[in-house]
Design an enzyme around this catalytic site. Structure first.
Site, PDB file in Angstrom:
ATOM      1  N   TYR A 159       0.874  -1.172   0.000  1.00 53.91           N
ATOM      2  CA  TYR A 159       0.000   0.000   0.000  1.00 53.91           C
ATOM      3  C   TYR A 159       0.910   1.221   0.000  1.00 53.91           C
ATOM      4  O   TYR A 159       1.459   1.608   1.031  1.00 53.91           O
ATOM      5  CB  TYR A 159      -0.929  -0.008   1.223  1.00 53.91           C
ATOM      6  N   ASP A 185      -1.956  -1.432  -4.012  1.00 57.33           N
ATOM      7  CA  ASP A 185      -2.357  -0.058  -4.332  1.00 57.33           C
ATOM      8  C   ASP A 185      -1.092   0.779  -4.429  1.00 57.33           C
ATOM      9  O   ASP A 185      -0.505   1.132  -3.404  1.00 57.33           O
ATOM     10  CB  ASP A 185      -3.297   0.467  -3.245  1.00 57.33           C
TER      11      ASP A 185
END
Length: 261
Positions: free
Chosen positions: A107, A148
């Site tokens: 992330y 992400d």
DNA sequence: ATGTCACTTTACAAGTGA
């Protein structure tokens, strides 16, 4: 035999518990990488995940960030964080091996806005990630780096390139960091399967962005060539972003589904 | 660009991060 892998920024695993369960039933993935779980490891609803037949590795602390990996087979070699992370207090990277495949679930730092101190942290974070990957792995060996990335790699990954030109999530220095990973030897699996523009994986909650098609492709599955050669399909579960699809509200990210032969 | 969401707290609204 197909191995199905999903990456999904859930924006709170507690708020998405029902939708996550439905996603597992809908796609029957073998491996799932989650981001923004936003919960301490010991407060995560572990029993519900295990009851669906998944082993679980988690790396979360506090109300922000947090990553997790689910797998139908036993997870091994779980590693939390990475070498020389410039923000080591923020849980953003979780690595594990499932069914012989090494995964790095990430992330990335959001960056807030170009010029914000957080933006410089974002660039430094990608530099440290690249250095760690290069010192730890060999691109001729099987490896999947997914999650992400908080970067839309190219103009075709943005609904309106002129609006986003030079802005956080699409600026050139960030794109250089993603290209650096590709230059090392990683392959963008979605682009093996689909030409742009789109598909997108994230739409801002505000301004009716999803309804208006104002999306970005921020969620990526990057793989070394031995893994890329096995890739047979890549999907974005765009329906999951719709309020009407499941119980409760959607995440602002749609899941990315990767099939390997 | 900004019609939101989810988290937290000397909490019942406001700040933060996205």
């Amino acid at each position: 035999m197909t191995v199905r892998i999903i990456t999904w920024n859930v924006n709170s695993i507690r708020a998405r518990e029902s939708r996550l369960e439905a996603l597992l039933r809908r796609w029957t993935p073998d491996i799932v990488a989650l981001q923004e779980t936003k919960i301490d490891d010991d407060r995560l609803p572990r029993a519900a995940v295990e009851a669906l037949g998944y082993d679980l590795a988690t790396f979360g602390q506090g109300p922000y960030n947090g990553v997790a990996i689910l797998a139908r087979t036993e997870l091994s070699g779980v590693e939390r964080g990475f070498l020389a992370d410039p923000v080591p207090s923020e849980p953003r990277v979780l690595s594990a091996t499932a069914g012989g495949l090494r995964l790095v679930n990430l992330y990335a730092v959001n960056g807030k806005a170009v010029g914000d101190p957080a933006y410089l942290t974002k660039l430094a974070w990608f530099d440290a990630l690249s250095a760690w990957l290069r010192s730890t792995f060999d691109p001729t060996e099987p490896l999947l780096v997914l999650g992400d990335f908080n970067v839309a790699p190219e103009d075709e990954d943005v609904h309106d390139p002129e609006t986003w030109r030079g802005k956080n999530l699409a600026s050139e220095p960030e794109r250089e960091r993603v290209r650096d990973l590709l230059n090392w030897g990683l392959v963008d699996l979605l682009r093996l399967q689909a030409d742009g523009p789109g598909p997108f994986t994230w739409w801002d909650y505000r301004a009716g962005a999803f309804h208006r098609g104002w999306g970005l492709r921020l969620d990526l599955a990057l793989a070394t060539p031995p893994v890329a050669a096995r890739c047979t399909a890549v999907h974005v579960d765009r329906d999951e972003r719709k309020p009407s699809t499941g119980e409760g509200k959607p995440s602002d990210h749609a899941p990315l589904i990767v099939d390997l032969d």
